[in-house]
Design a protein around this motif. Structure first.
Motif, PDB file in Angstrom:
ATOM      1  N   PHE A 149       0.826  -1.222   0.000  1.00  0.00           N
ATOM      2  CA  PHE A 149       0.000   0.000   0.000  1.00  0.00           C
ATOM      3  C   PHE A 149       0.852   1.260   0.000  1.00  0.00           C
ATOM      4  O   PHE A 149       0.484   2.270  -0.561  1.00  0.00           O
ATOM      5  N   LYS A 150       2.026   1.173   0.645  1.00  0.00           N
ATOM      6  CA  LYS A 150       2.876   2.360   0.778  1.00  0.00           C
ATOM      7  C   LYS A 150       3.633   2.680  -0.515  1.00  0.00           C
ATOM      8  O   LYS A 150       3.713   3.818  -0.932  1.00  0.00           O
ATOM      9  N   TYR A 151       4.179   1.648  -1.129  1.00  0.00           N
ATOM     10  CA  TYR A 151       5.098   1.885  -2.237  1.00  0.00           C
ATOM     11  C   TYR A 151       4.552   1.586  -3.638  1.00  0.00           C
ATOM     12  O   TYR A 151       5.155   1.943  -4.626  1.00  0.00           O
ATOM     13  N   VAL A 152       3.422   0.894  -3.712  1.00  0.00           N
ATOM     14  CA  VAL A 152       2.889   0.548  -5.036  1.00  0.00           C
ATOM     15  C   VAL A 152       1.596   1.304  -5.277  1.00  0.00           C
ATOM     16  O   VAL A 152       0.756   1.407  -4.374  1.00  0.00           O
ATOM     17  N   ASN A 153       1.468   1.820  -6.485  1.00  0.00           N
ATOM     18  CA  ASN A 153       0.238   2.527  -6.829  1.00  0.00           C
ATOM     19  C   ASN A 153      -0.845   1.490  -7.161  1.00  0.00           C
ATOM     20  O   ASN A 153      -0.771   0.805  -8.182  1.00  0.00           O
ATOM     21  N   ALA A 173      -4.055   2.108  -7.583  1.00  0.00           N
ATOM     22  CA  ALA A 173      -5.268   2.719  -8.140  1.00  0.00           C
ATOM     23  C   ALA A 173      -5.862   1.846  -9.251  1.00  0.00           C
ATOM     24  O   ALA A 173      -7.087   1.665  -9.329  1.00  0.00           O
ATOM     25  N   GLY A 174      -4.982   1.291 -10.072  1.00  0.00           N
ATOM     26  CA  GLY A 174      -5.432   0.433 -11.180  1.00  0.00           C
ATOM     27  C   GLY A 174      -6.154  -0.799 -10.671  1.00  0.00           C
ATOM     28  O   GLY A 174      -7.188  -1.201 -11.186  1.00  0.00           O
ATOM     29  N   LEU A 186     -11.080  -3.903  -9.433  1.00  0.00           N
ATOM     30  CA  LEU A 186     -11.947  -4.545  -8.448  1.00  0.00           C
ATOM     31  C   LEU A 186     -13.345  -3.930  -8.473  1.00  0.00           C
ATOM     32  O   LEU A 186     -14.345  -4.633  -8.294  1.00  0.00           O
ATOM     33  N   ALA A 187     -13.388  -2.613  -8.711  1.00  0.00           N
ATOM     34  CA  ALA A 187     -14.685  -1.925  -8.759  1.00  0.00           C
ATOM     35  C   ALA A 187     -15.541  -2.439  -9.910  1.00  0.00           C
ATOM     36  O   ALA A 187     -16.766  -2.523  -9.805  1.00  0.00           O
ATOM     37  N   LYS A 188     -14.867  -2.800 -10.996  1.00  0.00           N
ATOM     38  CA  LYS A 188     -15.594  -3.326 -12.158  1.00  0.00           C
ATOM     39  C   LYS A 188     -16.284  -4.650 -11.841  1.00  0.00           C
ATOM     40  O   LYS A 188     -17.280  -5.030 -12.442  1.00  0.00           O
TER      41      LYS A 188
END
Lengths: 210, 285
Positions: free
Chosen positions: A163-167, A169-170, A175-177
């Motif tokens: 969570f700290k070092y990797v983005n 958002a994708g 997951l939202a899809k």
């Protein structure tokens, strides 16, 4: 196999006074709004079943069990089925309690919320049993405790770093899809993950000597 | 005679112990005593027979079937008592009844309850309240209550008082009244075996010393007690082992009739299994 399931449930029944007290305590705390019991009670089932591994080891049960008809297969299968049975019963108990709680607090029953919470807690506990049981079968209950603790700690650290070092958002968007399919995915995982875990445990147990 | 159990060239290696080419067979309708000192390999052999340990060389056949390939079929016909207590202590004999009824298709609750009554075991008491002897009785009651054809018993009478031991030996003798049934029993109390066993298999340091019928053992083996002068006249090949005591020599002879013909020693005592074991293990060659 029924005999093996009975054995685990009868061992749990022998400790019913302590368990009953804990269950009542958590339910009261839940009603008082002090604690979210939707995760605690199902997870307690897994912990209770882990205590049966300790009894088995302490009393040399496994050496005897493998000399019983289909002992190796049934002993492992029964452990998984007894745990899942307990989780399902507890989930129903949680469902009833949620309804009672909603009535007693004069709030509208949010079925979707209740079902999702229950599904989440069942999935969480099934995931943890699926993770822990093969380790217990491989290493024995004493060493497994340390291993499980180290494993959980490792996963938490890994997740934190992720969570700290990797983005992510994708990943979040992806997951939202899948939002509409989550119940199906979780249900499928609740069947598939413990089955894979059972196969691994069985493979370990079939080779084990006592 | 048809064999109910055949162990052929059973070998198993541990870091500090090796079971080497263990071979013996138990005929149908017979009781075989399995003797040897602690750590000789009795429990390892029994565990291999029961598939409790499964990585070994050799072949084990029970009821004429390979014990690994036909474990399910074989295990339904076997009654087991292991050397260590194996029932969870928090259970009761009543619980064991329910559990076994769900494991053995031919579990006989009435027979089990009869054994509990005969052994004076209270069905509703937790096993942890039982003495060691009572626990053994419970294990024996459980082993007998699904009408097995073969009993495999590792130290079944350890911890039992003489009265209980006699009672259990009597049960075992009744059990083999059915000629299809057999017993393999490992024990340190060899005096019991002399009363009930048809065969004795003696294991020492992982190797079988002999596996013979009791009739042959007591007919052939004998104990010679003699002076040092007499001992010096006896050829090495005429005795199996000897032991020098404070006042005399004790010799184990394998053929007492031919020994008696050859030497002028008139009294050859009947050998006991205890004495035979001691001389075989501790005696000199």
């Amino acid at each position: 196999m029924l005999g093996f399931i009975k054995k685990d449930l009868l061992m749990i029944k022998s400790n019913f006074k302590i368990l009953g007290f804990l269950i009542v305590f958590y339910i009261v705390m839940g009603f008082m709004g002090q604690m979210d019991i939707s995760f605690i009670l199902p997870f307690m089932c897994v912990m209770i079943m882990i205590s049966t591994f300790s009894y088995d080891t302490f009393n040399n049960w496994d050496a005897y069990a493998v000399a019983l008809p289909n002992g190796r297969l049934n002993n492992v299968k029964a452990k998984y089925l007894a745990t899942i049975l307990l989780i399902v019963v507890t989930a129903f108990l949680m469902l009833i309690l949620s309804v009672i709680m909603a009535y007693s607090q004069n709030t509208v029953i949010n079925w979707e919320n209740i079902i999702f919470t229950l599904l989440g807690s069942v999935f969480g506990t099934i995931l943890s049993l699926s993770f822990m049981f093969p380790i217990i079968y491989k290493m024995g209950i004493e060493k497994a405790r340390i291993c499980i603790f180290a494993g959980v700690f490792g996963i938490i650290i890994l997740a934190g770093l992720l969570f700290k070092y990797v983005n992510l958002a994708g990943v979040g968007a992806m997951l939202a899809k899948l939002e509409n399919y989550w119940p199906m995915i979780i249900l499928a995982a609740c069947v598939l993950i413990p089955y894979i875990s059972y196969r691994i445990s069985l493979k370990i147990y079939l080779k084990k000597e006592f | 005679m048809e064999n109910i159990l055949e162990v052929s060239n059973l070998s198993k290696k541990y870091q500090d112990f090796t079971l080497e080419n263990v071979t013996f067979s138990l005929p149908k309708g017979m009781i075989m005593g399995f003797i040897g000192e602690n750590g000789a390999g009795k429990t390892t052999t029994i565990k291999a027979i029961l598939n409790v340990i499964n990585k070994y060389e050799g072949e084990i056949k029970i009821f004429g079937l390979d014990n690994k390939k036909n474990a399910e079929k074989i295990n339904t016909e076997i009654g087991v008592v292991l050397d260590e207590m194996f029932f969870p202590e928090i259970l009761t004999p009543q619980d064991i009844d329910k559990i076994m009824a769900g494991i053995y298709k031919n579990w006989d609750t009435d027979l089990y309850q009869k054994y509990l009554k005969d052994f004076g075991l209270i069905a509703s008491n937790q096993i942890k309240t039982f003495s060691k002897g009572m626990r053994k009785k419970l294990e024996i009651a459980t082993a007998l209550s699904h009408h097995p054809k073969l009993l495999i018993l590792d130290e079944p009478t350890s911890g039992l008082d003489p009265v209980a031991r006699a009672e259990i030996m009597n049960i075992f003798q009744n059990f083999i009244q059915n000629e299809d049934c057999s017993i393999l029993i490992s024990t340190h109390i060899t005096s019991e075996l002399e009363q009930i066993a048809d065969y004795v298999t003696f294991i020492n340091q992982g190797k079988i010393v002999f596996s013979e019928s009791c009739l042959d053992i007591f007919d052939n083996y004998g104990l010679v007690k003699c002076t040092e002068e007499e001992f010096k006249q006896i050829k090495k090949e005429d005795y199996v082992r000897y032991q020098k005591n404070k006042y005399n020599y004790e010799l184990l002879v394998a053929n007492k009739k031919s020994f008696q013909k050859k030497y002028s020693i008139s009294t050859i005592d009947k050998i006991t299994l205890d004495k035979l074991m001691v001389l075989m293990i501790k005696g000199d060659k």
